[in-house]
Enzyme design. Structure first.
Site, PDB file in Angstrom:
ATOM      1  N   LYS A  39       0.839  -1.202   0.000  1.00 34.96           N
ATOM      2  CA  LYS A  39       0.000   0.000   0.000  1.00 34.96           C
ATOM      3  C   LYS A  39       0.877   1.255   0.000  1.00 34.96           C
ATOM      4  CE  LYS A  39      -0.361  -0.071   5.048  1.00 34.96           C
ATOM      5  NZ  LYS A  39      -1.138  -0.589   6.176  1.00 34.96           N
ATOM      6  N   TYR A 263      15.071  30.449   7.618  1.00 33.60           N
ATOM      7  CA  TYR A 263      13.896  31.185   8.120  1.00 33.60           C
ATOM      8  C   TYR A 263      13.915  31.295   9.640  1.00 33.60           C
ATOM      9  CZ  TYR A 263      11.785  30.604   3.481  1.00 33.60           C
ATOM     10  OH  TYR A 263      11.517  30.645   2.143  1.00 33.60           O
TER      11      TYR A 263
END
Ligand SMILES: *Cc1c(COP(=O)(O)O)cnc(C)c1O
Length: 368
Positions: A39, A263
């Protein structure tokens, strides 16, 4: 004229390692057939490539999450049928019946609906029965199983060939897991009084590696297949991690003392430092939560700290200890030298989420 740029970041996937890991799981659960869980694009390793690698390895089903993944598996040309591990919406079930894909029922209503579709197609449909022994995601509670058993005469087009459950804490809580296995065994025994059941499955990777479950004859390993043991300090010496993640340095230069980085300016150089920018960021699955957690990447065999915040497409590292380093050089982001377990712990998550977060713009390069 445009030229094709070399990738800034990519994943290398060793398909032979996945084959090897399947062998280790078979050794750990010698009485079980295997349903490899592929999956979520085989945990980011690539659904089609992994499925084609395992298709001829004597496996029983491929475990997929939903009908969309079953469709991809069909298009990949694999002969092994998908087993859909998640609940299906009523409108998805006709496709499932048409293709003889396998799934499970969680309620009498599910069973009635599959019965009607199977009758409409004139088919005998193989289905499994899901039991909820503590996961809480779906399935019959053990004391509701008799309702389905009473209903069996009204379900002539369904062949219940399997019974399954999912363990919520096989890698965390031994006592609870033993109790859930006991509940499951009771359900299996109850069902066997009424019908023959071919497949009995409850084990994920952790249970496949660490528990012997008397009646189980099918295992559903995911993470271990990709080479990571969910049980700390066990099996990792035998499993081979199949995936490594690499990115290239885009900028290398010396920054002066007291220069801020990234940042929020959460990092400041304490002395003049050789600083590099690397072409991978949180949009590629390098978690933003790795900022200021002593995360590291490897350049020319040397550990280099990640400085300041992770940005969308780039991270900034200290390469002061690395001689002869230039733009274009390669950093190992995750792999044999930066284990996914280390990265997951620093990011405050689990290896499953690290793998499945590796972004769509990361090319997967396969070695077979
Ligand atoms: C994802 C999943 C697995 C595989 O779990 P791992 O811990 O990765 O081995 C097995 N069974 C079910 C029902 C799942 O959803």
């Amino acid at each position: 004229m445009y030229t094709t740029s070399p990738p800034r970041a990519w994943a290398e996937i060793d398909l032979q390692a996945i084959r090897h890991n399947l062998g280790i799981i078979k050794k750990a659960s010698p009485t079980c057939a295997i349903m490899p869980v592929v999956k979520a694009s085989a945990y980011g390793h690539g659904l089609e490539a992994v499925a084609r690698t395992l298709d001829s390895e004597g496996i029983t089903y491929f475990g997929v999450a939903n009908v969309g993944e079953a469709r991809r598996l069909k298009l990949s040309g694999c002969r092994t049928k998908p087993y859909i591990l998640g609940a299906t919406f009523p409108e998805e079930r006709e496709e499932l019946v048409e293709n003889d894909w396998c799934s499970f029922v969680s309620t009498i209503e599910d069973a009635q609906h599959f019965q009607a579709l199977a009758a409409q197609y004139g088919k005998k449909l193989k289905m499994h029965i899901s039991i909820d022994v503590g996961m809480g995601r779906g399935g019959f509670l053990p004391n509701q199983l008799h309702e389905l058993i009473d209903h069996l005469p009204k379900l002539p087009n369904l062949i219940f060939e399997g019974i399954g459950a999912h363990l919520p804490a096989a890698d965390e809580d031994h006592e609870a897991t033993l109790e859930q296995i006991r509940l499951f065994e009771e359900s299996v025994a109850t069902l066997r009084q009424s019908i023959d059941i071919k497949w009995i499955h409850i084990a994920n990777s952790a249970a496949s590696l660490a528990y012997q479950i008397p009646s189980a004859n099918l295992a559903r390993p995911g993470l271990a297949l990709y080479g990571i043991s969910p049980i700390e300090s066990q099996w990792n010496d035998q499993l081979k991690p199949a995936l490594s993640l690499h990115a290239r340095l885009t900028v290398v230069r010396t920054l002066p003392e007291n220069h801020t980085i990234s940042y929020g300016s959460t990092f400041r150089t304490s002395h003049a430092s050789k600083i590099a920018t690397v072409g991978i960021g949180y949009a590629d699955g390098y978690f933003r939560s790795l900022a200021n957690k002593n995360a590291r990447v490897i350049v020319h065999g040397i550990s280099c700290p990640v400085l300041g915040r992770v940005t969308m497409d780039q991270i900034i590292i200290d390469v002061s200890e690395v001689p002869n380093v230039y733009p274009g050089d390669i950093a190992e982001i995750l792999g044999l030298n930066v284990p996914v377990t280390e990265l997951a712990e620093k990011a405050g998550t689990i290896p499953w989420e690290i793998f499945t977060s590796i972004g769509a713009r990361i090319p997967r390069i396969y070695q077979s």
